[in-house]
Design a protein around this motif. Structure first.
Motif, PDB file in Angstrom:
ATOM      1  N   LEU A  47       0.847  -1.191   0.000  1.00 50.38           N
ATOM      2  CA  LEU A  47       0.000   0.000   0.000  1.00 50.38           C
ATOM      3  C   LEU A  47       0.881   1.239   0.000  1.00 50.38           C
ATOM      4  O   LEU A  47       1.828   1.342   0.781  1.00 50.38           O
ATOM      5  CB  LEU A  47      -0.907   0.004   1.234  1.00 50.38           C
ATOM      6  CG  LEU A  47      -1.797   1.219   1.398  1.00 50.38           C
ATOM      7  CD1 LEU A  47      -2.865   1.257   0.321  1.00 50.38           C
ATOM      8  CD2 LEU A  47      -2.432   1.227   2.774  1.00 50.38           C
ATOM      9  N   ILE A  48       0.584   2.195  -0.872  1.00 44.27           N
ATOM     10  CA  ILE A  48       1.332   3.447  -0.918  1.00 44.27           C
ATOM     11  C   ILE A  48       0.575   4.527  -0.151  1.00 44.27           C
ATOM     12  O   ILE A  48       1.151   5.206   0.684  1.00 44.27           O
ATOM     13  CB  ILE A  48       1.605   3.865  -2.375  1.00 44.27           C
ATOM     14  CG1 ILE A  48       2.493   2.795  -3.028  1.00 44.27           C
ATOM     15  CG2 ILE A  48       2.245   5.240  -2.441  1.00 44.27           C
ATOM     16  CD1 ILE A  48       2.745   2.975  -4.486  1.00 44.27           C
ATOM     17  N   TRP A  49      -0.710   4.699  -0.417  1.00 40.52           N
ATOM     18  CA  TRP A  49      -1.552   5.647   0.311  1.00 40.52           C
ATOM     19  C   TRP A  49      -3.012   5.224   0.185  1.00 40.52           C
ATOM     20  O   TRP A  49      -3.372   4.471  -0.717  1.00 40.52           O
ATOM     21  CB  TRP A  49      -1.365   7.090  -0.177  1.00 40.52           C
ATOM     22  CG  TRP A  49      -1.665   7.293  -1.629  1.00 40.52           C
ATOM     23  CD1 TRP A  49      -0.771   7.251  -2.659  1.00 40.52           C
ATOM     24  CD2 TRP A  49      -2.947   7.549  -2.233  1.00 40.52           C
ATOM     25  NE1 TRP A  49      -1.410   7.453  -3.861  1.00 40.52           N
ATOM     26  CE2 TRP A  49      -2.746   7.641  -3.626  1.00 40.52           C
ATOM     27  CE3 TRP A  49      -4.232   7.701  -1.738  1.00 40.52           C
ATOM     28  CZ2 TRP A  49      -3.800   7.889  -4.519  1.00 40.52           C
ATOM     29  CZ3 TRP A  49      -5.274   7.943  -2.626  1.00 40.52           C
ATOM     30  CH2 TRP A  49      -5.042   8.046  -3.993  1.00 40.52           C
ATOM     31  N   ALA A  50      -3.837   5.726   1.102  1.00 38.41           N
ATOM     32  CA  ALA A  50      -5.275   5.457   1.056  1.00 38.41           C
ATOM     33  C   ALA A  50      -6.008   6.623   1.704  1.00 38.41           C
ATOM     34  O   ALA A  50      -5.544   7.190   2.689  1.00 38.41           O
ATOM     35  CB  ALA A  50      -5.610   4.156   1.784  1.00 38.41           C
ATOM     36  N   GLN A  51      -7.159   6.978   1.136  1.00 36.55           N
ATOM     37  CA  GLN A  51      -7.965   8.057   1.695  1.00 36.55           C
ATOM     38  C   GLN A  51      -9.448   7.784   1.458  1.00 36.55           C
ATOM     39  O   GLN A  51      -9.817   7.117   0.492  1.00 36.55           O
ATOM     40  CB  GLN A  51      -7.599   9.407   1.098  1.00 36.55           C
ATOM     41  CG  GLN A  51      -7.940   9.562  -0.369  1.00 36.55           C
ATOM     42  CD  GLN A  51      -7.511  10.908  -0.926  1.00 36.55           C
ATOM     43  OE1 GLN A  51      -6.599  11.540  -0.412  1.00 36.55           O
ATOM     44  NE2 GLN A  51      -8.172  11.341  -1.975  1.00 36.55           N
ATOM     45  N   ALA A  52     -10.271   8.283   2.357  1.00 30.81           N
ATOM     46  CA  ALA A  52     -11.727   8.169   2.228  1.00 30.81           C
ATOM     47  C   ALA A  52     -12.300   9.574   2.285  1.00 30.81           C
ATOM     48  O   ALA A  52     -11.912  10.382   3.125  1.00 30.81           O
ATOM     49  CB  ALA A  52     -12.297   7.319   3.358  1.00 30.81           C
ATOM     50  N   GLN A  53     -13.225   9.876   1.371  1.00 33.53           N
ATOM     51  CA  GLN A  53     -13.823  11.198   1.339  1.00 33.53           C
ATOM     52  C   GLN A  53     -15.338  11.073   1.191  1.00 33.53           C
ATOM     53  O   GLN A  53     -15.836  10.590   0.178  1.00 33.53           O
ATOM     54  CB  GLN A  53     -13.266  12.034   0.194  1.00 33.53           C
ATOM     55  CG  GLN A  53     -13.793  13.446   0.208  1.00 33.53           C
ATOM     56  CD  GLN A  53     -12.951  14.371  -0.627  1.00 33.53           C
ATOM     57  OE1 GLN A  53     -12.361  13.974  -1.610  1.00 33.53           O
ATOM     58  NE2 GLN A  53     -12.907  15.620  -0.218  1.00 33.53           N
ATOM     59  N   PRO A  54     -16.089  11.528   2.220  1.00 39.40           N
ATOM     60  CA  PRO A  54     -17.537  11.555   2.079  1.00 39.40           C
ATOM     61  C   PRO A  54     -17.935  12.691   1.150  1.00 39.40           C
ATOM     62  O   PRO A  54     -17.226  13.692   1.038  1.00 39.40           O
ATOM     63  CB  PRO A  54     -18.032  11.806   3.507  1.00 39.40           C
ATOM     64  CG  PRO A  54     -16.888  12.472   4.184  1.00 39.40           C
ATOM     65  CD  PRO A  54     -15.636  11.987   3.518  1.00 39.40           C
ATOM     66  N   TRP A  55     -19.086  12.537   0.474  1.00 40.52           N
ATOM     67  CA  TRP A  55     -19.549  13.581  -0.430  1.00 40.52           C
ATOM     68  C   TRP A  55     -21.073  13.643  -0.400  1.00 40.52           C
ATOM     69  O   TRP A  55     -21.745  12.677  -0.060  1.00 40.52           O
ATOM     70  CB  TRP A  55     -19.049  13.352  -1.858  1.00 40.52           C
ATOM     71  CG  TRP A  55     -19.477  12.047  -2.449  1.00 40.52           C
ATOM     72  CD1 TRP A  55     -18.790  10.872  -2.407  1.00 40.52           C
ATOM     73  CD2 TRP A  55     -20.683  11.785  -3.170  1.00 40.52           C
ATOM     74  NE1 TRP A  55     -19.484   9.887  -3.049  1.00 40.52           N
ATOM     75  CE2 TRP A  55     -20.659  10.417  -3.531  1.00 40.52           C
ATOM     76  CE3 TRP A  55     -21.774  12.545  -3.546  1.00 40.52           C
ATOM     77  CZ2 TRP A  55     -21.684   9.816  -4.240  1.00 40.52           C
ATOM     78  CZ3 TRP A  55     -22.801  11.948  -4.260  1.00 40.52           C
ATOM     79  CH2 TRP A  55     -22.749  10.601  -4.600  1.00 40.52           C
ATOM     80  N   VAL A  56     -21.600  14.826  -0.719  1.00 41.16           N
ATOM     81  CA  VAL A  56     -23.039  15.036  -0.875  1.00 41.16           C
ATOM     82  C   VAL A  56     -23.242  15.856  -2.136  1.00 41.16           C
ATOM     83  O   VAL A  56     -22.391  16.649  -2.516  1.00 41.16           O
ATOM     84  CB  VAL A  56     -23.679  15.762   0.338  1.00 41.16           C
ATOM     85  CG1 VAL A  56     -23.604  14.901   1.574  1.00 41.16           C
ATOM     86  CG2 VAL A  56     -23.045  17.100   0.578  1.00 41.16           C
ATOM     87  N   LEU A  57     -24.406  15.665  -2.771  1.00 40.35           N
ATOM     88  CA  LEU A  57     -24.688  16.392  -4.004  1.00 40.35           C
ATOM     89  C   LEU A  57     -25.082  17.833  -3.740  1.00 40.35           C
ATOM     90  O   LEU A  57     -24.817  18.713  -4.531  1.00 40.35           O
ATOM     91  CB  LEU A  57     -25.772  15.679  -4.813  1.00 40.35           C
ATOM     92  CG  LEU A  57     -26.081  16.296  -6.170  1.00 40.35           C
ATOM     93  CD1 LEU A  57     -24.835  16.342  -7.036  1.00 40.35           C
ATOM     94  CD2 LEU A  57     -27.171  15.528  -6.868  1.00 40.35           C
ATOM     95  N   GLY A  58     -25.724  18.115  -2.644  1.00 39.22           N
ATOM     96  CA  GLY A  58     -26.093  19.494  -2.340  1.00 39.22           C
ATOM     97  C   GLY A  58     -27.561  19.779  -2.552  1.00 39.22           C
ATOM     98  O   GLY A  58     -27.989  20.916  -2.450  1.00 39.22           O
ATOM     99  N   THR A  59     -28.328  18.770  -2.882  1.00 40.86           N
ATOM    100  CA  THR A  59     -29.776  18.932  -3.004  1.00 40.86           C
ATOM    101  C   THR A  59     -30.450  17.961  -2.046  1.00 40.86           C
ATOM    102  O   THR A  59     -29.873  16.933  -1.683  1.00 40.86           O
ATOM    103  CB  THR A  59     -30.267  18.648  -4.435  1.00 40.86           C
ATOM    104  OG1 THR A  59     -29.975  17.289  -4.746  1.00 40.86           O
ATOM    105  CG2 THR A  59     -29.608  19.569  -5.439  1.00 40.86           C
ATOM    106  N   VAL A  60     -31.673  18.293  -1.657  1.00 41.15           N
ATOM    107  CA  VAL A  60     -32.391  17.442  -0.712  1.00 41.15           C
ATOM    108  C   VAL A  60     -32.592  16.043  -1.274  1.00 41.15           C
ATOM    109  O   VAL A  60     -32.429  15.048  -0.584  1.00 41.15           O
ATOM    110  CB  VAL A  60     -33.750  18.087  -0.336  1.00 41.15           C
ATOM    111  CG1 VAL A  60     -34.551  17.168   0.551  1.00 41.15           C
ATOM    112  CG2 VAL A  60     -33.522  19.427   0.312  1.00 41.15           C
TER     113      VAL A  60
END
Length: 167
Positions: A47-60
């Motif tokens: 393994l070199i690197w790992a990341q987790a990123q939550p996201w939301v679209l911005g609409t209900v």
């Protein structure tokens, strides 16, 4: 003098009784510990690197999710990467065309009100403790026709990425 001789005889008898027992226990413990050695030590990549990123679209009504990305060193032997299990969810892996050793997996829910779609993780009992930790994921891969598992550790949690909503 008789007490000393009797004590020596008892001590020598105890050595013959306890030494084989202690040796058997030691052998059993080393075998049991060997079974718990993660297969990642034998993985043909690192393994070199790992990341987790939550996201939301911005609409209900818009979707939300988590994108987990990581990079591995080129495998020393041929392997086929199958899936990634993260926080009790399984997702297929995608690799970038210009970076074949960089992978990502997306965990998506169709709306903010619905839970993230879950596809249960099927990993050996040895790795069940890793499934609920946000800094670990389990990579399933096939090598020489056998399934193997690699624990990705130290996943960096990135801040929430919010895509703009409809204007």
């Amino acid at each position: 003098m008789g007490c000393v001789l009797r004590g020596k005889r008892i001590a020598s008898d105890l050595i013959f009784v306890f030494f084989p027992s202690a040796l058997a226990i030691l052998m059993f413990m080393s075998c049991a510990a060997g079974k718990e050695t993660p297969q990642e030590e034998n993985a043909p990549f690192e393994l070199i690197w790992a990341q987790a990123q939550p996201w939301v679209l911005g609409t209900v009504e818009g979707p939300l999710g988590m994108r987990l990305s990581f990079e591995l060193s080129p495998p020393r032997t041929p392997v086929r990467f199958k899936s990634l299990c993260y926080m009790q969810q399984t997702a297929d892996l995608m690799s970038r065309q210009n970076r074949p050793d960089e992978f990502s997996a997306s965990y998506t829910s169709l709306t903010n009100k619905a839970p993230v779609e879950t596809h249960g993780c099927t990993v050996p009992a040895l790795w069940q403790n890793e499934l609920n930790q946000p800094d670990k994921a389990i990579l399933a891969y096939e090598q020489d026709g056998l399934d193997h598992y690699f624990v990705i550790q130290g996943i960096v949690q990135k801040p929430l990425l919010a895509y703009p909503g409809k204007q």
